[in-house]
Scaffold this active site. Structure first.
Site, mmCIF file in Angstrom:
data_model
loop_
_atom_site.group_PDB
_atom_site.id
_atom_site.type_symbol
_atom_site.label_atom_id
_atom_site.label_comp_id
_atom_site.label_asym_id
_atom_site.label_seq_id
_atom_site.Cartn_x
_atom_site.Cartn_y
_atom_site.Cartn_z
ATOM 1 C CD GLU A 95 -35.763 -7.393 28.784
ATOM 2 O OE1 GLU A 95 -35.826 -7.775 29.954
ATOM 3 O OE2 GLU A 95 -36.752 -7.324 28.038
ATOM 4 C CG ASP B 54 -37.440 -6.116 25.119
ATOM 5 O OD1 ASP B 54 -38.096 -7.040 25.643
ATOM 6 O OD2 ASP B 54 -36.700 -5.356 25.761
ATOM 7 C CB SER C 265 -39.378 -8.359 29.591
ATOM 8 O OG SER C 265 -38.452 -7.616 30.278
ATOM 9 C CG ASP D 123 -62.322 -6.386 33.267
ATOM 10 O OD1 ASP D 123 -61.186 -6.277 33.780
ATOM 11 O OD2 ASP D 123 -63.380 -6.105 33.861
ATOM 12 C CB ILE D 124 -57.416 -9.734 33.272
ATOM 13 C CG1 ILE D 124 -56.900 -9.482 31.849
ATOM 14 C CG2 ILE D 124 -56.877 -11.041 33.854
ATOM 15 C CD1 ILE D 124 -57.341 -10.474 30.802
ATOM 16 N N GLY E 260 -63.206 -4.440 35.876
ATOM 17 C CA GLY E 260 -62.714 -3.063 35.710
ATOM 18 C C GLY E 260 -61.231 -2.989 36.033
ATOM 19 C CG ASP F 273 -57.232 -5.678 38.040
ATOM 20 O OD1 ASP F 273 -56.030 -5.930 37.803
ATOM 21 O OD2 ASP F 273 -58.161 -6.071 37.304
#
Ligand SMILES: *[C@@H]1O[C@H](CO)[C@@H](O)[C@H](O)[C@H]1NC(C)=O
Ligand SMILES: *[C@@H]1O[C@H](CO)[C@@H](O)[C@H](O)[C@H]1NC(C)=O
Ligand SMILES: *[C@@H]1O[C@H](CO)[C@@H](O)[C@H](O)[C@H]1NC(C)=O
Ligand SMILES: *[C@@H]1O[C@H](CO)[C@@H](O)[C@H](O)[C@H]1NC(C)=O
Ligand SMILES: *[C@@H]1O[C@H](CO)[C@@H](O)[C@H](O)[C@H]1NC(C)=O
Length: 608
Positions: free
Chosen positions: A298, A302, A516, A561-562, A580, A582
């Site tokens: 992790e 990061d 993550s 936009d996905i 838009g 979601d």
């Protein structure tokens, strides 16, 4: 144990005098049902020390919130005029009456100023007492509790305070907080066979919004720094090392960020950065063991991606200790298992915190007592008011709890009824942080584990009213009725790539995924925007959400936009990514080039 002896004498003396602690009788302050997975063992040893953390009401918090919204609204004349540390301290100061009454109460247990650790804003008092004394003060019994995953902590399920103190103490921990903080990484592919191979001679993938209109074909199987810079339209932007801009990554749970792995990563993906490093700040007994065997997936993920994207921006890794296991026999003095507050204590006291900070750890919201969630969220608001942008991973369980065992993915409510419900995470459910969901592949689609949904604690903030209402209209009537709170703060706010990230860990390269990966990626681009703003003599972006939703509504080309994919969980297909906003991918993934023009142009606000 000198404190105990002193306490006993003084308690006795107080009882003989006027016994202010019995001025009113005890009344229950908070009762919780312990989250699933925890089992009560024996009574906690009475002579073990426990550091009580007492929250006094922040008298003017509503005013702080008003300032926060004004300085974070790109259409407000005060946009960007962040508060100073002292202004924030003044706004969160408790009433003198609260301070006096709490002091008086503590005094009856022989606890005086010299025993306290008071926060600079005076809104928290920490005081270490033997568990037996805490039990008297709170009219409760502490037990050792063990979790199925092996952690053990000392907690109670209910505590009381004299009735006259209820308005002067918001909460006391550790009492009812059964944290099971998790890192938000789900996938791990270190065996070479499972890696996704893209033909070496494949032509670049056309992505009209990317830098130069295309992305290298390899990016559909392995995400690197170059892939992200191409995909999110940031190729050729050179950050300054001296603009005053900083980026920070938090680390918990003894996750260590390894320097040697970082150099391998830089050599592979960011050659200009080889030889550069980051500063580590140790909080509450945090460590950063540099043995390769101790490198944390992790922490490495990061730091490698956030610092790789933003090089040469000065970078900080905050390593906060205080996580389980609590071992009663060893009387571990640093255990608190409430690490956000330890980190917040530190960062709120920092006169010059990084302008962008990313966190990839969270709890199921329902396992965090409401009083504690609200208070921690108020801490994030204070950072936002001072001009700090906070990103959090939205979660890796879709709408569910991410239980790795599909048979137990039943999403039980923790209210005693065990009904099925969607499981949002905290802190992402706090409206004052930016929750980052996940995408995968190129062209981008929502990744199925992308955490999304609706808070059961925080109501929907005004900045997302329009976007979320539009989304809710797309649901067929009755969809998932009873499983989520349609009036809650909705997550995520935005998204970024979240799988197939190539990192170095313990000397080896491998692919890793989870939201993550998305949070430090989004934070990296926010940090580059802050760099552009500082160089244009504009203040940093601070609390992002009002700006992000304004862009989503008015300048939608700031985001990709996905519209494909969904986030299953709790035995459902979850929500769909739609046109838009979601609750899978929020407003979408960043288009850095467009965002940079907006935040230094049309939405820049006034120069300072
Ligand atoms: C990227 O990979 C996904 C999953 O295999 C696939 O659906 C998609 O078509 C690929 N993109 C391109 C441009 O080939
Ligand atoms: C960024 O730096 C590179 C390498 O020094 C240089 O080629 C490029 O032109 C710079 N980009 C900008 C926008 O200044
Ligand atoms: C770091 O980790 C190594 C390997 O686990 C261990 O041998 C060493 O004692 C640790 N160093 C410190 C300072 O804790
Ligand atoms: C809920 O689940 C817990 C843990 O499995 C169990 O102990 C409890 O009896 C259940 N409660 C109800 C109302 O079914
Ligand atoms: C998601 O989209 C599919 C296909 O259009 C549809 O059948 C399903 O009902 C949608 N789910 C929700 C929760 O809206």
């Amino acid at each position: 144990m000198k404190v105990i002896a002193a306490c006993l004498v003084l308690v006795f003396a107080a009882v003989v005098q006027s016994a202010p602690s019995t001025r009113s009788s005890f009344k229950v302050k908070e009762t919780i049902i312990p989250p699933r997975g925890w089992t009560r063992q024996g009574r906690a040893p009475g002579n073990s020390p426990i550091e009580l953390r007492i929250a006094l009401p922040q008298a003017n918090f509503p005013l702080l919130e008003q300032h926060l919204y004004e300085v974070s609204d790109p259409f407000h004349e005060r946009y960007g005029q962040h508060l100073t540390q002292d202004e924030v301290y003044d706004l969160i100061a408790p009433h003198d009456e609260s301070i006096d009454m709490v002091d008086e109460w503590l005094g009856t247990y022989g606890l005086f100023e010299e025993h306290f650790n008071r926060s600079p804003g005076r809104d928290w008092v920490k005081v270490k007492v033997p568990i037996s004394v805490a039990e008297e003060m709170l009219d409760t019994e502490y037990y050792v509790w063990t979790h199925t995953d092996g952690d053990s902590i000392v907690r109670t399920t209910t505590y009381s305070l004299p009735a006259h103190l209820h308005d002067h103490i918001e909460l006391i921990q550790p009492t009812t907080l059964f944290s099971t903080l998790k890192g938000m990484r789900t996938t791990f592919r270190f065996d070479k066979d499972s890696q996704i191979n893209v033909a070496a001679n494949a032509p670049p993938i056309n992505v009209p919004t990317a830098s130069g209109g295309h992305v290298d074909a390899s990016c559909n199987g392995t995400i690197t720094i170059t892939c992200l810079l191409e995909l999110y339209n940031a190729v050729g932007y050179n950050a300054s090392a001296t603009s005053g801009n900083h980026i920070g990554i938090t680390g918990y749970l003894e996750q260590f960020a390894n320097e040697q792995d970082l150099q391998s990563f830089f050599a592979d993906q960011r050659p200009q950065a080889v030889g550069s490093s980051f500063k580590t700040i140790f909080i509450n007994g945090g460590e950063n063991n540099q043995s390769l065997a101790e490198a944390g997936a992790e922490a490495n993920l990061d730091t490698q991606f956030a610092f790789g994207l933003t090089f040469p921006t000065p970078a900080t890794f905050f390593s906060t200790g205080g996580s389980p296991p609590f071992i009663p026999d060893i009387l571990t003095p640093t255990d608190s298992n409430e690490p956000y507050t330890e980190w917040l204590d530190f960062i709120l006291n920092d006169p010059n915190p990084p302008q962008t900070i990313s966190t990839s750890y969270a709890d199921d919201e329902q396992t965090v007592p409401v009083s504690f969630a609200q208070r921690v969220c108020a801490g994030f608001a204070q950072l936002g008011a001072r001009g700090v942008s906070l990103t959090f991973s939205s979660g890796d369980g879709g709408v569910g709890d991410g239980d790795p065992d599909p048979a137990s993915q039943e999403c039980f409510s923790n209210d005693g009824t065990n009904r099925t419900m969607f499981i949002p995470l905290f802190p992402p459910s706090c409206p004052f942080v930016t929750a980052v969901g996940g995408t995968i592949f190129i062209p981008e689609v929502a990744v199925s584990f992308s955490g999304g949904g609706f808070s059961n604690v925080f109501t929907r903030p005004s900045f997302q009213q329009v976007a979320v209402t539009e989304f809710l209209k797309t649901l067929a009537p009755g969809t998932y009725a009873g499983l989520f709170n349609p009036n809650g703060r909705a997550i995520p706010d935005v998204a970024a790539q979240a799988d197939l990230f190539k990192i170095f860990l313990g000397g080896e390269a491998g692919l890793i995924g989870g939201t993550s990966a998305a949070a430090p990626t989004f934070a990296g681009f926010i940090s580059l925007l802050n760099d552009a703003r500082l160089r244009a003599h504009l203040p940093p972006l601070g609390f992002l959400n009002p700006l992000l939703y304004a862009i989503g509504q008015l300048h939608p080309s700031g985001f990709n936009d996905i519209t494909v994919g969904n986030n299953p969980g709790c035995g459902t297909e979850g929500f769909n990514a739609t046109k838009g906003w979601d609750p899978v991918t929020g407003n979408g993934t960043p288009n850095f080039g467009v965002l940079k023009e907006l935040v230094t142009g049309a939405l820049a606000g006034a120069a300072r």
